[in-house]
Enzyme design. Structure first.
Site, PDB file in Angstrom:
ATOM      1  N   HIS A  76       0.854  -1.203   0.000  1.00  0.00           N
ATOM      2  CA  HIS A  76       0.000   0.000   0.000  1.00  0.00           C
ATOM      3  C   HIS A  76       0.888   1.252   0.000  1.00  0.00           C
ATOM      4  O   HIS A  76       0.666   2.180  -0.788  1.00  0.00           O
ATOM      5  CB  HIS A  76      -0.909  -0.028   1.235  1.00  0.00           C
ATOM      6  CG  HIS A  76      -1.566   1.282   1.554  1.00  0.00           C
ATOM      7  ND1 HIS A  76      -2.634   1.774   0.833  1.00  0.00           N
ATOM      8  CD2 HIS A  76      -1.309   2.223   2.518  1.00  0.00           C
ATOM      9  CE1 HIS A  76      -2.994   2.948   1.343  1.00  0.00           C
ATOM     10  NE2 HIS A  76      -2.204   3.234   2.354  1.00  0.00           N
ATOM     11  N   ASP A 105       6.463  21.967 -26.119  1.00  0.00           N
ATOM     12  CA  ASP A 105       6.433  20.613 -25.561  1.00  0.00           C
ATOM     13  C   ASP A 105       7.495  20.526 -24.477  1.00  0.00           C
ATOM     14  O   ASP A 105       8.125  21.528 -24.140  1.00  0.00           O
ATOM     15  CB  ASP A 105       6.705  19.569 -26.666  1.00  0.00           C
ATOM     16  CG  ASP A 105       6.089  18.212 -26.320  1.00  0.00           C
ATOM     17  OD1 ASP A 105       6.475  17.646 -25.287  1.00  0.00           O
ATOM     18  OD2 ASP A 105       5.232  17.724 -27.075  1.00  0.00           O
ATOM     19  N   TRP A 141       7.616  -0.372   3.747  1.00  0.00           N
ATOM     20  CA  TRP A 141       8.131   0.324   2.561  1.00  0.00           C
ATOM     21  C   TRP A 141       9.524   0.873   2.805  1.00  0.00           C
ATOM     22  O   TRP A 141      10.251   1.152   1.863  1.00  0.00           O
ATOM     23  CB  TRP A 141       7.167   1.444   2.134  1.00  0.00           C
ATOM     24  CG  TRP A 141       7.339   2.752   2.865  1.00  0.00           C
ATOM     25  CD1 TRP A 141       6.912   3.040   4.122  1.00  0.00           C
ATOM     26  CD2 TRP A 141       7.990   3.925   2.368  1.00  0.00           C
ATOM     27  NE1 TRP A 141       7.255   4.321   4.456  1.00  0.00           N
ATOM     28  CE2 TRP A 141       7.917   4.902   3.394  1.00  0.00           C
ATOM     29  CE3 TRP A 141       8.621   4.273   1.172  1.00  0.00           C
ATOM     30  CZ2 TRP A 141       8.450   6.187   3.262  1.00  0.00           C
ATOM     31  CZ3 TRP A 141       9.161   5.561   1.045  1.00  0.00           C
ATOM     32  CH2 TRP A 141       9.069   6.488   2.079  1.00  0.00           C
ATOM     33  N   SER A 168      12.838   6.064 -13.697  1.00  0.00           N
ATOM     34  CA  SER A 168      11.723   6.819 -14.280  1.00  0.00           C
ATOM     35  C   SER A 168      11.656   8.226 -13.673  1.00  0.00           C
ATOM     36  O   SER A 168      11.531   9.223 -14.388  1.00  0.00           O
ATOM     37  CB  SER A 168      10.422   6.066 -14.034  1.00  0.00           C
ATOM     38  OG  SER A 168       9.324   6.905 -14.214  1.00  0.00           O
ATOM     39  N   SER A 169      11.766   8.293 -12.349  1.00  0.00           N
ATOM     40  CA  SER A 169      11.665   9.595 -11.670  1.00  0.00           C
ATOM     41  C   SER A 169      12.807  10.512 -12.061  1.00  0.00           C
ATOM     42  O   SER A 169      12.609  11.706 -12.288  1.00  0.00           O
ATOM     43  CB  SER A 169      11.696   9.415 -10.155  1.00  0.00           C
ATOM     44  OG  SER A 169      10.597   8.687  -9.743  1.00  0.00           O
ATOM     45  N   HIS A 252      13.487  11.857   3.615  1.00  0.00           N
ATOM     46  CA  HIS A 252      12.883  13.128   3.994  1.00  0.00           C
ATOM     47  C   HIS A 252      12.717  14.079   2.818  1.00  0.00           C
ATOM     48  O   HIS A 252      11.628  14.643   2.639  1.00  0.00           O
ATOM     49  CB  HIS A 252      13.533  13.797   5.191  1.00  0.00           C
ATOM     50  CG  HIS A 252      12.535  14.733   5.817  1.00  0.00           C
ATOM     51  ND1 HIS A 252      11.495  14.296   6.600  1.00  0.00           N
ATOM     52  CD2 HIS A 252      12.316  16.049   5.628  1.00  0.00           C
ATOM     53  CE1 HIS A 252      10.700  15.310   6.902  1.00  0.00           C
ATOM     54  NE2 HIS A 252      11.171  16.386   6.317  1.00  0.00           N
ATOM     55  N   GLU A 254      12.133  13.127  -0.008  1.00  0.00           N
ATOM     56  CA  GLU A 254      11.006  12.494  -0.705  1.00  0.00           C
ATOM     57  C   GLU A 254       9.661  13.047  -0.216  1.00  0.00           C
ATOM     58  O   GLU A 254       8.736  13.254  -0.996  1.00  0.00           O
ATOM     59  CB  GLU A 254      11.071  10.967  -0.504  1.00  0.00           C
ATOM     60  CG  GLU A 254       9.854  10.179  -0.973  1.00  0.00           C
ATOM     61  CD  GLU A 254       9.664  10.160  -2.481  1.00  0.00           C
ATOM     62  OE1 GLU A 254      10.620  10.512  -3.199  1.00  0.00           O
ATOM     63  OE2 GLU A 254       8.563   9.819  -2.920  1.00  0.00           O
ATOM     64  N   TYR A 256       9.072  15.992   0.691  1.00  0.00           N
ATOM     65  CA  TYR A 256       8.853  17.290   0.037  1.00  0.00           C
ATOM     66  C   TYR A 256       8.672  17.122  -1.460  1.00  0.00           C
ATOM     67  O   TYR A 256       8.028  17.954  -2.101  1.00  0.00           O
ATOM     68  CB  TYR A 256       9.975  18.266   0.407  1.00  0.00           C
ATOM     69  CG  TYR A 256       9.857  18.579   1.869  1.00  0.00           C
ATOM     70  CD1 TYR A 256       8.843  19.413   2.320  1.00  0.00           C
ATOM     71  CD2 TYR A 256      10.664  17.952   2.812  1.00  0.00           C
ATOM     72  CE1 TYR A 256       8.659  19.636   3.665  1.00  0.00           C
ATOM     73  CE2 TYR A 256      10.491  18.176   4.172  1.00  0.00           C
ATOM     74  CZ  TYR A 256       9.482  19.019   4.589  1.00  0.00           C
ATOM     75  OH  TYR A 256       9.283  19.239   5.922  1.00  0.00           O
ATOM     76  N   SER A 267      -1.377  26.919  -4.810  1.00  0.00           N
ATOM     77  CA  SER A 267      -1.035  28.324  -5.084  1.00  0.00           C
ATOM     78  C   SER A 267      -1.611  28.809  -6.410  1.00  0.00           C
ATOM     79  O   SER A 267      -1.642  30.008  -6.660  1.00  0.00           O
ATOM     80  CB  SER A 267       0.492  28.501  -5.101  1.00  0.00           C
ATOM     81  OG  SER A 267       1.032  28.085  -3.882  1.00  0.00           O
ATOM     82  N   HIS A 301      15.382  12.708  12.153  1.00  0.00           N
ATOM     83  CA  HIS A 301      14.212  12.784  13.054  1.00  0.00           C
ATOM     84  C   HIS A 301      13.290  11.578  12.854  1.00  0.00           C
ATOM     85  O   HIS A 301      12.374  11.385  13.635  1.00  0.00           O
ATOM     86  CB  HIS A 301      13.469  14.117  12.913  1.00  0.00           C
ATOM     87  CG  HIS A 301      12.764  14.338  11.613  1.00  0.00           C
ATOM     88  ND1 HIS A 301      12.608  15.565  11.036  1.00  0.00           N
ATOM     89  CD2 HIS A 301      12.162  13.475  10.755  1.00  0.00           C
ATOM     90  CE1 HIS A 301      11.938  15.463   9.902  1.00  0.00           C
ATOM     91  NE2 HIS A 301      11.666  14.208   9.706  1.00  0.00           N
ATOM     92  N   HIS A 302      13.529  10.800  11.799  1.00  0.00           N
ATOM     93  CA  HIS A 302      12.759   9.565  11.610  1.00  0.00           C
ATOM     94  C   HIS A 302      13.302   8.425  12.473  1.00  0.00           C
ATOM     95  O   HIS A 302      12.735   7.344  12.477  1.00  0.00           O
ATOM     96  CB  HIS A 302      12.801   9.130  10.145  1.00  0.00           C
ATOM     97  CG  HIS A 302      12.105  10.092   9.228  1.00  0.00           C
ATOM     98  ND1 HIS A 302      10.774   9.993   8.925  1.00  0.00           N
ATOM     99  CD2 HIS A 302      12.557  11.181   8.567  1.00  0.00           C
ATOM    100  CE1 HIS A 302      10.429  10.977   8.092  1.00  0.00           C
ATOM    101  NE2 HIS A 302      11.494  11.716   7.861  1.00  0.00           N
ATOM    102  N   THR A 327       7.280  26.891   6.056  1.00  0.00           N
ATOM    103  CA  THR A 327       5.947  26.309   5.842  1.00  0.00           C
ATOM    104  C   THR A 327       4.877  27.258   6.373  1.00  0.00           C
ATOM    105  O   THR A 327       3.834  27.459   5.747  1.00  0.00           O
ATOM    106  CB  THR A 327       5.835  24.940   6.543  1.00  0.00           C
ATOM    107  OG1 THR A 327       6.985  24.166   6.199  1.00  0.00           O
ATOM    108  CG2 THR A 327       4.597  24.175   6.086  1.00  0.00           C
ATOM    109  N   LYS A 330       4.111  29.956   3.962  1.00  0.00           N
ATOM    110  CA  LYS A 330       3.198  29.521   2.900  1.00  0.00           C
ATOM    111  C   LYS A 330       1.741  29.546   3.360  1.00  0.00           C
ATOM    112  O   LYS A 330       0.869  30.079   2.684  1.00  0.00           O
ATOM    113  CB  LYS A 330       3.574  28.108   2.425  1.00  0.00           C
ATOM    114  CG  LYS A 330       4.818  28.113   1.579  1.00  0.00           C
ATOM    115  CD  LYS A 330       5.111  26.750   1.047  1.00  0.00           C
ATOM    116  CE  LYS A 330       5.957  26.858  -0.198  1.00  0.00           C
ATOM    117  NZ  LYS A 330       5.277  27.453  -1.325  1.00  0.00           N
ATOM    118  N   ARG A 449       2.139   0.666  15.141  1.00  0.00           N
ATOM    119  CA  ARG A 449       1.735   0.560  13.737  1.00  0.00           C
ATOM    120  C   ARG A 449       2.149  -0.814  13.205  1.00  0.00           C
ATOM    121  O   ARG A 449       2.912  -1.533  13.842  1.00  0.00           O
ATOM    122  CB  ARG A 449       2.366   1.682  12.903  1.00  0.00           C
ATOM    123  CG  ARG A 449       3.870   1.664  12.903  1.00  0.00           C
ATOM    124  CD  ARG A 449       4.472   2.936  12.328  1.00  0.00           C
ATOM    125  NE  ARG A 449       4.335   2.994  10.872  1.00  0.00           N
ATOM    126  CZ  ARG A 449       5.155   3.679  10.073  1.00  0.00           C
ATOM    127  NH1 ARG A 449       6.182   4.359  10.587  1.00  0.00           N
ATOM    128  NH2 ARG A 449       4.971   3.698   8.778  1.00  0.00           N
TER     129      ARG A 449
END
Lengths: 530, 43
Positions: A76, A105, A141, A168-169, A252, A254, A256, A267, A301-302, A327, A330, A449
């Site tokens: 998932h 293009d 994951w 790909s990315s 991390h 990722e 963002y 925006s 921090h993870h 943040t 924003k 979890r």
């Protein structure tokens, strides 16, 4: 200019049927492919979420084996991150970036085709693991060793799938950078670009810098499993915690990568429906750059609980806190844009306002998790699950839904059904809170979890959460129906579509011609970042 | 080969070279980060 080229400019010739989609180099076609792929994977990943919530509806084992449950949580997450949000936002980028900057293009159209067509291959590889006798990956994951190294036959499939997703990315990101830096119409200076373009430019640099780190980490896992290295094996002189550092150095940024394009969509939407230019455009650009820079300084921090030195814990805690500043800028600017605006609340605006409110909830729980001593209590509990679902579902996914409703009339040439859109919004916004808010309480009470069974004290909130999940899942079928209905017909959309919309894409017809801006537009006429 | 659409721009060969140069540089950056991380931990 040769006759063949002139011919191409004036006619929307393209191959028909399957050949059109397989060999296309057109940014609109490839954008459509990305968006359809993302929508399809949203339902695949969503079906897995339904399995998870059904199993957690009551304590005890209900429907699936624990190993399969763990496969569901792993798949998932991989699908929603790499198969839904990333391709979805790349779909928006493909459709909109060339039209927003006045380019004909993308800069590298053939590579664009490759970037997309690698994805179905990668996800087929990943999904097929569920049919292996030993099952799919079940180590989460994040793929932490040594647990991930216990994966049986599925292991090389997952590693190769992740590599392909990364390729790909990176190719997509390179294309986006080249398009934005080299293909802008004359007069489209950097500080005149729509904010969606800015957020994608910064996201693309994040992708080029961080995805190779993930690729490196999973390559090292592969060599540990099959080629006798000991990068993460303590018995051979390696360190399992090293993987966590490398993974989150990717992980991390990722976060963002997933949320910055969403900021860009919001925006664009809010100024249109507030009928005011975006408040603090320059500060929005600088805030986005700051967030991207800081995202490389906060990875640990993870993993506050792995036993880092106190100085490191303090550094990562304060660095994490500092992200709240850009943040906050924003959020303030979006609110200031709405302040005293002549607002109307069509579906895109409803999703945008919900995004601002609910993403902020996710942001605040993120701040709570960023406090190192407090994180020792919250780590690996449902509080974390609640936090990142607020950020990613009511954040990234709501922003994408807002964007779909906003640009669907431009893409298809038809207005969508506003009544169904609003029904989709209200069902989603209520059910998503019933789904995820109770998970804060579960986490604070100590529910871990990634478990299929739990203590009976957690039963009530889990039942409520599951009911919210089923309603949220079913509500998304309305989105599917709205899209199909809109593609098939409906009230004809005008070029501008929305009264308050401005920007180059709104100067084109709805739907836009197959080849747009073959002669560069004049920028002076358009307030590009209102 | 059928021309791709961005070749219709005046000076497009130059633009195409510029795009390819940038893509190669960015590709090399990505490849160096990938190889750099693995080699740094290997040695």
């Amino acid at each position: 200019m040769s006759e063949a080229v002139m011919h191409d400019i004036h006619h929307d010739h393209h191959p028909e049927g399957l050949r059109r989609w397989l060999f296309t180099t057109n940014h609109k076609d490839i954008g459509t492919l990305y968006l359809c792929f993302s929508l399809f994977m949203f339902f695949v990943g969503g079906a897995m979420a339904m399995v998870i919530r059904a199993e957690l509806m009551a304590p005890g084992l209900q429907y699936v084996e624990p190993q399969f449950f763990n496969s569901m949580t792993t798949m998932h997450a991989l699908i929603m991150v790499f198969g839904v949000v990333m391709p979805g936002t790349v779909g928006f980028a493909n459709w909109l970036l060339p039209m927003m900057i006045g380019a004909p293009d993308m800069a590298l159209p053939r590579m664009n085709n490759w970037s997309f067509w690698i994805l179905p291959f990668a996800f087929t590889l990943l999904l097929l693991t569920l049919f292996l006798p030993s099952g799919g990956p079940a180590g989460g994951w994040t793929m932490y060793p040594p647990l991930m190294l216990q994966t049986e036959t599925a292991f090389p499939f997952v590693i190769f799938a992740v590599h392909f997703m990364g390729v790909s990315s990176i190719m997509g990101a390179i294309n986006i950078i080249a398009t934005i830096l080299n293909m802008r119409a004359p007069g489209m200076k950097l500080m005149k670009m729509p904010l969606f373009v800015w957020t994608w430019l910064i996201t693309a640099f994040l992708l080029v810098a961080s995805i190779p780190v993930l690729a490196g980490a999973v390559t090292m896992l592969l060599t540990d499993k099959f080629f006798g290295t000991s990068f993460f094996d303590a018995a051979g002189g390696g360190d399992p915690v090293l993987f966590q550092h490398v993974f989150w150095f990717f992980g991390h940024p990722e976060v963002y990568i997933l949320i910055l394009p969403a900021f860009g969509i919001i925006s664009q939407v809010i100024p249109t429906f507030a009928r005011k230019p975006l408040f603090g455009y320059a500060s929005m650009v600088y805030a986005t750059c700051s967030i991207a820079f800081l995202s490389f300084l906060v990875w640990a921090h993870h993993m506050f609980t792995v036993g880092m030195p106190l100085a490191a814990e303090l550094f990562f805690m304060y660095a994490t806190m500092s992200i709240a500043v850009p943040t906050g800028v924003k959020i303030f600017n979006w609110l200031a844009t709405m302040w005293r605006g002549e607002m109307t609340f069509e579906t895109p605006m409803l999703f945008a306002v919900a995004f601002v409110m609910l993403f902020t909830v996710g942001g605040f729980s993120g701040l709570m998790l960023g406090i190192a001593p407090v994180d020792f209590q919250y780590h690996d509990t449902y509080f974390v699950v609640a936090h990142f679902h607020y950020v990613l579902v009511t954040g990234a996914v709501f922003a994408m839904m807002s964007g779909v409703y906003y640009w669907l009339p431009k893409w298809t040439g038809h207005m969508y059904d506003e009544t169904l859109g609003k029904l989709h919004f209200w069902l989603s916004v209520v059910s998503v809170n019933v789904l995820f808010f109770p998970q804060h309480f579960l986490g604070l009470a100590g529910m871990p979890r990634r478990i299929p069974d739990y203590s009976t004290q957690f039963a009530e909130w889990n039942a409520i959460s599951s009911m919210g999940g089923f309603v949220f899942g079913a509500s998304q079928l309305i989105l599917l129906w709205v899209i199909i209905k809109c593609v098939r017909g409906g009230e004809k959309a005008t070029n501008q579509v929305w009264e308050g919309a401005s920007g180059l894409e709104w100067t084109l017809s709805s739907p836009p011609p197959y080849h747009s801006f073959v002669t560069p537009p004049t920028i002076e006429d358009v307030t590009s970042h209102s | 080969m059928k021309p791709i659409v961005n070749n219709v721009r005046p000076g497009s060969e130059q633009l195409s070279r510029k795009n390819h140069r940038l893509a190669i540089v960015l590709g090399l950056v990505a490849a160096s980060i990938y190889a750099g991380f693995i080699l740094a931990y290997y040695y």
